[in-house]
Design an enzyme around this catalytic site. Sequence first.
Site, PDB file in Angstrom:
ATOM      1  N   CYS A 198       0.839  -1.203   0.000  1.00 31.07           N
ATOM      2  CA  CYS A 198       0.000   0.000   0.000  1.00 31.07           C
ATOM      3  C   CYS A 198       0.875   1.254   0.000  1.00 31.07           C
ATOM      4  O   CYS A 198       1.505   1.587   1.012  1.00 31.07           O
ATOM      5  CB  CYS A 198      -0.924  -0.023   1.221  1.00 31.07           C
ATOM      6  SG  CYS A 198      -1.827   1.514   1.515  1.00 31.07           S
ATOM      7  N   CYS A 228      -0.023   3.968   2.530  1.00 33.02           N
ATOM      8  CA  CYS A 228       0.367   3.542   3.876  1.00 33.02           C
ATOM      9  C   CYS A 228       1.808   3.939   4.171  1.00 33.02           C
ATOM     10  O   CYS A 228       2.140   4.319   5.299  1.00 33.02           O
ATOM     11  CB  CYS A 228       0.211   2.030   4.032  1.00 33.02           C
ATOM     12  SG  CYS A 228      -1.469   1.416   3.871  1.00 33.02           S
TER      13      CYS A 228
END
Length: 325
Positions: free
Chosen positions: A79, A82
Amino acid sequence: MQPRNMSMSGVVDLAAVKAAQEAKAKAEQARAQAAREGGTGAISPADLVIDVDEAGFERDVLQRSAEVPVVIDFWAEWCEPCKQLSPVLERLAVEYNGRILLAKVDVDANQMLMQQFGIQGIPAVFAVVAGQALPLFQGAAGEAQIRQTLDQLVQVGEQRFGLTGLTVDPEAEPGGGPAAAAEQPAGPYDGLLEAAVQALDSGDLAGAVQAYKNVLNEDPGNEEAKLGLAQAELLQRVQGFDPQQVRRDAAEKPADVQAQIAAADLDLVGGHVEDAFGRLIETVQRTVGDDRDTVRMRLLELFDVVGPDDPRVIAARRALARALF
């Protein structure tokens, strides 16, 4: 391990009240234990960011949230957002110096937790405060927004739940803080208190009442048992109520003491704390003699359910004194 409200589900305000009192009691117990051992209970800054999995969720998140708001960062290696958000959260967790704890959950390795929190995409950030889950934000967020959210979270933890946070000592060895303290032997009544909470969660109110009374028979000053007993007895009283009939009776019979008391009980269970207190204070003003004393005693019992340090109780006590004198 399924995340859940550490208090009885379905009774939102009472759950919050009970969780707040438990949080205060557990924090005080942790400090007292540290003092007995000659330590401070302090943790290292490195312990403010922890990795959490499903097996350790209750210990590392639910139990720790009785001392400090726990922010949960749901992330994954693949991700990209993230990778931008997580370092900011980690830096802020250290900067907040024990006012929050950051728990990082790798969703690839902990799919069940992701499902149980209802997460549709990552990054997703939640908080757990005194055992209660709160969604904070999903997706990328700017540092100013994150700070504002964390400030509000800390304020809720302090004002509503009495969370004192963690003591941070830069000289402390990593891994020597509250997690280690949590491994101390259970107290003499922990089993009975846990049985009472489980009985509340399962709807066995009689069993919960008896379990709390068993603790108080041995330890009359046990605050957690006092609070739990008051809550369980209140829930017992309203168990057979027809809410619509109770509301109708209270509206049609303002001078009926029992009708007003029943409605106040229902108000409190529904989370309308100030309405419950206000109703009974008004009834005190309208009554005399034994009726007034009956209402006063029920109001004092409801104070016990909410807890003496709650600002709504403090305000209601002042209002009650004015009504009586």
